[in-house]
Design an enzyme around this catalytic site. Structure first.
Site, short mmCIF file in Angstrom:
data_model
loop_
_atom_site.label_atom_id
_atom_site.label_comp_id
_atom_site.label_asym_id
_atom_site.label_seq_id
_atom_site.Cartn_x
_atom_site.Cartn_y
_atom_site.Cartn_z
N HIS A 17 0.84 -1.20 0.00
CA HIS A 17 0.00 0.00 0.00
C HIS A 17 0.88 1.25 0.00
O HIS A 17 0.64 2.19 -0.76
CB HIS A 17 -0.87 0.06 1.28
CG HIS A 17 -1.98 -0.94 1.32
ND1 HIS A 17 -2.16 -1.80 2.38
CD2 HIS A 17 -3.00 -1.20 0.47
CE1 HIS A 17 -3.24 -2.55 2.17
NE2 HIS A 17 -3.76 -2.21 1.01
N LYS A 41 -18.50 -5.38 7.69
CA LYS A 41 -17.28 -6.19 7.86
C LYS A 41 -16.47 -5.69 9.04
O LYS A 41 -15.96 -4.56 9.03
CB LYS A 41 -16.46 -6.08 6.56
CG LYS A 41 -15.47 -7.18 6.37
CD LYS A 41 -14.94 -7.14 4.94
CE LYS A 41 -13.49 -7.51 4.87
NZ LYS A 41 -12.87 -7.15 3.60
N ARG A 90 -1.62 -6.12 -8.35
CA ARG A 90 -0.60 -7.11 -7.98
C ARG A 90 -0.45 -8.20 -9.01
O ARG A 90 0.61 -8.76 -9.19
CB ARG A 90 -0.97 -7.76 -6.64
CG ARG A 90 -0.81 -6.86 -5.46
CD ARG A 90 -1.45 -7.45 -4.24
NE ARG A 90 -2.86 -7.63 -4.47
CZ ARG A 90 -3.74 -7.90 -3.52
NH1 ARG A 90 -3.34 -8.06 -2.29
NH2 ARG A 90 -5.01 -8.03 -3.80
N SER A 127 -3.34 -7.53 3.05
CA SER A 127 -3.58 -7.34 4.49
C SER A 127 -4.06 -8.64 5.12
O SER A 127 -3.66 -9.00 6.22
CB SER A 127 -4.64 -6.25 4.71
OG SER A 127 -4.22 -5.04 4.15
O1 PNS Z 1 -8.66 -2.68 0.34
P1 PNS Z 1 -9.88 -3.19 -0.38
O2 PNS Z 1 -10.86 -3.79 0.59
O3 PNS Z 1 -9.53 -4.13 -1.49
O4 PNS Z 1 -10.58 -1.90 -1.05
C1 PNS Z 1 -11.75 -2.02 -1.84
C2 PNS Z 1 -12.43 -0.66 -1.99
C3 PNS Z 1 -12.73 -0.08 -0.62
C4 PNS Z 1 -11.52 0.28 -2.73
C5 PNS Z 1 -13.75 -0.88 -2.80
O5 PNS Z 1 -14.47 -1.91 -2.23
C6 PNS Z 1 -14.62 0.36 -2.85
O6 PNS Z 1 -14.32 1.30 -3.57
N1 PNS Z 1 -15.71 0.37 -2.04
C7 PNS Z 1 -16.57 1.53 -1.87
C8 PNS Z 1 -18.01 1.26 -2.33
C9 PNS Z 1 -18.15 1.49 -3.83
O7 PNS Z 1 -17.92 2.57 -4.33
N2 PNS Z 1 -18.52 0.40 -4.53
C10 PNS Z 1 -18.66 0.40 -5.97
C11 PNS Z 1 -17.36 -0.01 -6.63
S1 PNS Z 1 -17.48 0.03 -8.39
#
Ligand code: PNS
Length: 160
Positions: A17, A41, A90, A127
């Site tokens: 990150h 979550k 990744r 993570s």
């Molecule tokens: O670290 P992560 O959990 O892989 O991050 C994922 C994250 C938080 C970037 C993604 O789930 C997100 O953008 N969630 C916010 C809700 C949202 O906008 N959802 C529509 C995505 S197209």
């Protein structure tokens, strides 16, 4: 001002990150590291703990600030005048989902997504895996920033 967001759960932040945050900070005037508040979550660390660790690990980056949000990322971007989402890739398996989200987000508001290739040294890092390895006593010293390592050890000790 060209502003980007590095969104994520950051439970906790890893060296992977941090690499992406540093590289985004070199490309944009300001980078917001935004931690998703996901009420469905339960994480290992609270949102405040994640924010605190992120603030500490990014304190040497003057154009980086740390925030949290809930709801759609595109709404957060619109409210904070953010034109781009910067994320790390990744592997090919990341690509499918990241592309889908990038396309959805662009469809919703026109926000652009910059998918940056991860440093190969960190391509195996997540993570979740860091938490799992640390839980069973594995050495994650080189996988997370020192402050995260300290907090991770303390949190796991608290829970055992
Ligand atoms: O670290 P992560 O959990 O892989 O991050 C994922 C994250 C938080 C970037 C993604 O789930 C997100 O953008 N969630 C916010 C809700 C949202 O906008 N959802 C529509 C995505 S197209």
């Amino acid at each position: 001002m060209r502003r980007a967001v590095c969104p994520g759960s950051y439970d906790p932040a890893t060296n992977g990150h941090l690499d992406i945050i540093e590289r985004a900070a070199a490309l944009f005037d300001e980078v917001v590291v935004a931690v998703l508040i996901n009420k469905k979550k339960q994480g290992l660390f609270t949102i405040d703990e994640r924010l605190d660790m992120l603030r500490k690990v990014t304190q040497g980056l003057p154009n980086v600030r740390v925030d949290s949000w809930h709801g759609l990322l595109v709404d957060y971007c619109r409210e904070h005048d953010i034109a781009a989402i910067a994320k790390g890739l990744r592997s090919v398996s990341d690509f499918d989902y990241e592309l889908q989200m990038a396309q959805m987000n662009r469809e919703l508001t026109g926000v652009e997504t910059l998918l940056m290739s991860n440093n190969p040294a960190y391509s195996f890092l997540s993570s979740s895996l860091v938490k799992e390895v640390a839980t069973y006593g594995g050495d994650v010293t080189d996988m997370v920033p020192p402050i995260v390592h300290e907090r991770l050890k303390a949190k796991l000790a608290e829970q055992s």
